[in-house]
Design an enzyme around this catalytic site. Structure first.
Site, PDB file in Angstrom:
ATOM      1  N   CYS A  91       0.835  -1.212   0.000  1.00 35.76           N
ATOM      2  CA  CYS A  91       0.000   0.000   0.000  1.00 35.76           C
ATOM      3  C   CYS A  91       0.867   1.259   0.000  1.00 35.76           C
ATOM      4  CB  CYS A  91      -0.932  -0.001   1.208  1.00 35.76           C
ATOM      5  SG  CYS A  91      -1.850   1.549   1.381  1.00 35.76           S
ATOM      6  N   HIS A 148      -8.821   7.814   2.159  1.00 31.52           N
ATOM      7  CA  HIS A 148      -8.255   9.163   2.148  1.00 31.52           C
ATOM      8  C   HIS A 148      -9.320  10.173   1.773  1.00 31.52           C
ATOM      9  CE1 HIS A 148      -7.679   7.297  -1.825  1.00 31.52           C
ATOM     10  NE2 HIS A 148      -7.901   8.498  -2.331  1.00 31.52           N
TER      11      HIS A 148
HETATM   12  P1  5GP Z   1      -7.973   8.439  -5.478  1.00 31.51           P
HETATM   13  O1  5GP Z   1      -7.877   8.475  -6.991  1.00 31.51           O
HETATM   14  O2  5GP Z   1      -7.720   7.029  -4.956  1.00 31.51           O
HETATM   15  O3  5GP Z   1      -9.215   9.053  -4.904  1.00 31.51           O
HETATM   16  O4  5GP Z   1      -6.803   9.371  -4.952  1.00 31.51           O
HETATM   17  C1  5GP Z   1      -5.485   8.978  -4.914  1.00 31.51           C
HETATM   18  C2  5GP Z   1      -4.676  10.237  -5.015  1.00 31.51           C
HETATM   19  O5  5GP Z   1      -3.351   9.928  -4.650  1.00 31.51           O
HETATM   20  C3  5GP Z   1      -4.606  10.824  -6.431  1.00 31.51           C
HETATM   21  O6  5GP Z   1      -5.166  12.137  -6.425  1.00 31.51           O
HETATM   22  C4  5GP Z   1      -3.119  10.817  -6.770  1.00 31.51           C
HETATM   23  O7  5GP Z   1      -2.705  11.960  -7.481  1.00 31.51           O
HETATM   24  C5  5GP Z   1      -2.477  10.723  -5.396  1.00 31.51           C
HETATM   25  N1  5GP Z   1      -1.185  10.046  -5.414  1.00 31.51           N
HETATM   26  C6  5GP Z   1      -0.864   8.913  -6.081  1.00 31.51           C
HETATM   27  N2  5GP Z   1       0.407   8.566  -5.836  1.00 31.51           N
HETATM   28  C7  5GP Z   1       0.898   9.503  -4.976  1.00 31.51           C
HETATM   29  C8  5GP Z   1       2.176   9.679  -4.343  1.00 31.51           C
HETATM   30  O8  5GP Z   1       3.120   8.898  -4.504  1.00 31.51           O
HETATM   31  N3  5GP Z   1       2.311  10.767  -3.541  1.00 31.51           N
HETATM   32  C9  5GP Z   1       1.283  11.661  -3.326  1.00 31.51           C
HETATM   33  N4  5GP Z   1       1.548  12.687  -2.523  1.00 31.51           N
HETATM   34  N5  5GP Z   1       0.078  11.507  -3.899  1.00 31.51           N
HETATM   35  C10 5GP Z   1      -0.116  10.449  -4.707  1.00 31.51           C
HETATM   36 ZN    ZN Z   2      -2.482   1.432   3.553  1.00 30.52          ZN
END
Ligand code: 5GP
Ligand code: ZN
Length: 117
Positions: free
Chosen positions: A9, A103
């Protein structure tokens, strides 16, 4: 077991410090850091340190921790001096969830359309 760190993760790795992030706030139970691909001038992710696969699992299995995350979204908005902002929990691939560690996105600093896409 619910809440245990998962080896595969990304966000557990950020919590553990093996992957760097720009951390803006930290509490005993949560971390807030800037999204690597920001969709607004402020785009901060607030996560529980413990691993839950999405917001629904977090709310069901650890409601006090879910409240900690929500409280921190407000604190991020205050720190960023945002009067208006949006808090988003993408839940499931069809809604855009790509990281399977709960998140909250905190988005602000520009006009935000409603309804969202
Ligand atoms: P989801 O698409 O699951 O709602 O949000 C995941 C978020 O994590 C995305 O907005 C993406 O840009 C962010 N994200 C993905 N990989 C990384 C990372 O390595 N570091 C940071 N700070 N954000 C990340
Ligand atoms: Zn986790």
């Amino acid at each position: 077991m619910a809440g245990e760190p998962q080896d595969d993760c990304l966000f557990c790795k950020i919590v553990g410090g093996s992957i760097p992030a720009t951390i803006v706030r930290e509490t005993e139970t949560t971390v807030a850091f800037r999204d690597i691909n920001p969709q607004a001038p402020t785009h901060v992710l607030v996560i529980p340190k413990a691993h839950y696969r999405n917001a629904a699992a977090l709310a069901a299995e650890a409601p006090e921790l879910a409240a900690d995350v929500l409280r921190e979204t407000r604190a991020v908005a205050d720190d960023e001096q945002l009067e208006s902002y949006r808090t988003v929990f993408n839940t499931g691939g069809g809604a855009g969830q790509t990281v399977w560690h709960a998140h909250a996105h905190v988005l602000g600093g520009r006009g935000l359309e409603w309804p969202p896409g």
